[in-house]
Write a protein that holds these residues in place. Structure first.
Motif, PDB file in Angstrom:
ATOM      1  N   THR A 215       0.940  -1.406  -0.142  1.00 33.27           N
ATOM      2  CA  THR A 215      -0.062  -0.085  -0.115  1.00 33.27           C
ATOM      3  C   THR A 215       0.839   1.338  -0.199  1.00 33.27           C
ATOM      4  OG1 THR A 215      -0.138  -0.236   2.429  1.00 33.27           O
ATOM      5  CG2 THR A 215      -1.793  -1.179   1.027  1.00 33.27           C
TER       6      THR A 215
ATOM      7  N   ASP B  32       1.737  -2.926   3.947  1.00 36.01           N
ATOM      8  CA  ASP B  32       0.554  -3.367   3.141  1.00 36.01           C
ATOM      9  C   ASP B  32      -0.426  -3.055   3.941  1.00 36.01           C
ATOM     10  OD1 ASP B  32       0.957  -4.767   5.504  1.00 36.01           O
ATOM     11  OD2 ASP B  32       1.199  -6.612   4.597  1.00 36.01           O
TER      12      ASP B  32
ATOM     13  N   THR C  71      -2.764   0.477   5.962  1.00 35.01           N
ATOM     14  CA  THR C  71      -3.007   2.027   6.264  1.00 35.01           C
ATOM     15  C   THR C  71      -2.447   2.394   7.683  1.00 35.01           C
ATOM     16  OG1 THR C  71      -5.287   1.832   7.145  1.00 35.01           O
ATOM     17  CG2 THR C  71      -4.849   2.154   4.738  1.00 35.01           C
TER      18      THR C  71
END
Length: 623
Positions: free
Chosen positions: A294, A317, A319
């Motif tokens: 991410t 990966d 938030t």
């Protein structure tokens, strides 16, 4: 932008008025804007837009401090033909500069625009010396407010906005300071991790694992620039991976992304907020797709003298990204780069090479062990000589035959304990008794002859009879004494050491023949056999501990004398030292054997252990 200087219109300078006139709704709206703003430009744009929507606000803009404290246009709403003229821009800049220099609110009529007043409010901070290098005190908020002739413009909303902006800057400065403090503490921990590592490789592994745990990321990558002309990066360590396949496509993508970070020479984040950064991070985009991550955060590792050592990258990966992740990577970069360069240089030396690490560790252990051994060997210890010993009587008495004759009966044998006056043996007394009886007859005869000679007046015969009586009396005295000596007794208390007539009767003996040997039990002389090579280490007066076979008790005494001449005992050349023991309990018997320990002088433990080998070595040398 160009700087045009014109005559300034009529101006009014006054101290900043407080925002008391602002409504509660305005305060709440400004507070919401402050909470939503993530950066200074976003804050300025939102405030400018909000103020432009307020009644009588024709346009609002921010002047931000550039290099050399010059003012540049920031976010603003000065759009339209009325605000595009050079005269207005010059007027606005001059007003903003005056407010910046005086730190007071400046009000002036807008140039070439009727019924419009320019108000410039300096954006100040509560801290006159901000800890971070941010141009808070140099920024200026300028608004164009529509007013009627001779009407004083209301600057309460501007003052309220300026106060909220100052608080926002202060909060963000404090937040940034806390991040940097946390980053500094984390940097110190990382430096300690590198310093305590056994070698460069293990230091890199410990570094990435520590950062991976601290930043709560999916993975952390550290790449180091190769030495030599080729400045390509090499993936040195990946969190959670002991080995890295340098030929895999994923490793190539990692190296490309880190090279991209080094070329940009700044913190690189993908996906980036800025569209230009997003389009420039092509290698990061490719790597993010391969890893299905991410977010990627990378930063070059540059030393304090601006030398590139490598780069590192955090892979996320989710938030859930720590707010200080980018701050830590940026702040810690110079110090970690210095530490990695020193560790890499040290790894090439003899004592830090992996092949010689075990040898260096062994050398340190050997040095410590040798020091401890030397200290132990220097401890003073009393020297002890261990010897064989035997108990011998202090005084021996020989019982001999008082005269010739036969042994009628013996009463003791070797090993018997006797007392003074105790009967040992009896001699046959028949010859003595017979001879005494004959002498008694001869005495009567001589007496009668003496008497007869006196009656006859024969003086000579009487004299001869007198002499005969004297001879008989002397012989009787001798025989009586011999009769008394027929009983052989012990002269002392002791033990029979030797008996030549054990279980013998009617055996002939001659005068002076030894019948028994009796020794006293107290005191007892212990003969200590000192080896000839220990003779120089023993002297009279040394304490001796003696233990005999079959007796649990330990006897102590001192050496009375040492025989000056050596003897051969049990095929060994020894010197005999005499130790006298009281033996009050009469446990010791002559002939008992044991071992003795002579307490010698005090020497170092090394001398106690090695003086004999050294003496043998000296004797074996030809010189």
């Amino acid at each position: 932008m160009s700087r045009l200087r014109t005559a300034a219109p009529r101006q009014r300078i006054h101290a900043a008025d407080g925002p008391a006139a602002a409504s509660d709704s305005a305060v709440q709206q400004l507070a919401a804007i402050m909470r939503a703003a993530k950066s200074r430009d976003a804050l300025y744009a939102a405030v400018a837009k909000w103020l432009s929507q307020r009644p009588r606000f024709a346009a609002v803009g921010f002047f931000t401090a550039g290099e050399n404290a010059t003012l540049d246009f920031g976010p603003h709403t000065f759009d339209g033909p009325a605000f595009d003229s050079d005269a207005f821009l010059t007027n606005a800049i001059a007003t903003a500069e005056q407010a910046q220099q005086s730190r007071l609110t400046v009000t002036t009529n807008a140039a070439n625009i009727r019924n419009v007043t320019l108000i410039s409010v300096p954006l100040t901070s509560s801290n006159a010396n901000p800890p971070l290098d941010q141009p808070i005190a140099a920024d200026v908020l300028t608004a164009a407010i529509v007013t009627s002739p001779d009407e004083r413009a209301d600057d309460s909303l501007l003052q309220l906005a300026a106060a909220n902006i100052g608080m926002w800057h202060s909060d963000h400065r404090n937040t940034e300071l806390q991040r940097q403090l946390r980053s500094t503490a984390a940097t110190l921990d990382l430096l300690a991790t590198i310093e305590t590592a056994d070698n460069f490789r293990s230091g890199c592994m410990a570094l990435v694992n520590t950062l991976n745990q601290h930043l709560r990321c999916r993975g952390f990558v550290l790449a180091i620039r190769k030495r030599g002309r080729d400045h390509r990066l090499k993936v040195e360590a990946v969190a959670g991976m002991a080995n890295v396949d340098s030929r895999s496509s994923l490793t190539s993508s990692l190296i490309d992304a880190l090279h991209e970070c080094v070329d940009r020479a700044t913190l690189s984040t993908f996906p980036a907020d800025d569209h230009e950064d997003r389009t420039a991070l092509l290698a990061h985009r490719k790597l993010c797709g391969e890893l299905q991550a991410t977010k990627l955060i990378s930063h070059p590792l540059k030393t304090t003298d601006n030398q590139v050592v490598g780069a590192w990258m955090a892979v996320y990966d989710s938030t859930d990204i720590p707010a200080d992740a980018d701050t830590l990577l940026r702040v810690a970069s110079p110090r970690i780069a210095d530490a990695l360069r020193l560790s890499q240089q040290a790894s090439a030396t003899f004592f830090r090479q992996p092949a010689n690490k075990a040898r260096w560790r062994w050398l340190k252990r050997f040095t410590v062990a040798s020091t401890l051994a030397a200290a132990v060997l220097a401890v003073p210890v009393q020297y002890r000589v261990h010897c064989d010993c035997a108990a011998e009587p202090d005084v021996r008495r020989f019982i001999v035959a008082p005269h010739e004759g036969l042994i009628e009966k013996t009463f003791v044998q070797s090993g018997d304990v006797v007392t003074a006056g105790q009967l040992l043996a009896a001699m046959d007394g028949r010859d003595v008794r017979w001879e005494l009886a004959g002498l008694a007859a001869e005495r009567e005869k001589a007496a009668k002859e003496h008497d007869s000679s006196l009656l006859q007046g024969d003086a000579a015969a009487a004299q001869r009879a007198t002499l005969e009586l004297r001879r008989i009396a002397a012989r009787e005295h001798v025989l009586q004494r011999r009769k008394v000596q027929l009983q052989v007794t012990s002269p002392v208390n002791g033990i029979v050491l030797d008996g030549h007539l054990d279980r013998v009767e009617n055996a002939p003996v001659t005068i002076g023949q030894a019948l028994y040997e009796v020794a006293e039990l107290s005191p007892v002389t212990v003969e200590v056999a000192i080896p000839d090579d220990e003779f120089s280490n023993v002297a009279a007066g040394f304490e001796v501990s003696v233990k005999f076979n079959g007796i649990d008790e330990t006897f102590t005494g001192t050496i009375e004398r040492i025989h000056p001449r050596s003897e051969i005992r049990d095929a060994d050349n020894v010197f005999i030292a005499e130790v006298v023991l009281s033996n009050a309990s009469e446990q010791l018997r002559p002939g008992m054997k044991g071992y003795a320990r002579v307490e010698g002088e005090t020497h170092s433990l090394a001398w106690n252990l090695f003086h004999k080998p050294w003496e043998h070595l000296r004797k074996s040398l030809p010189f």
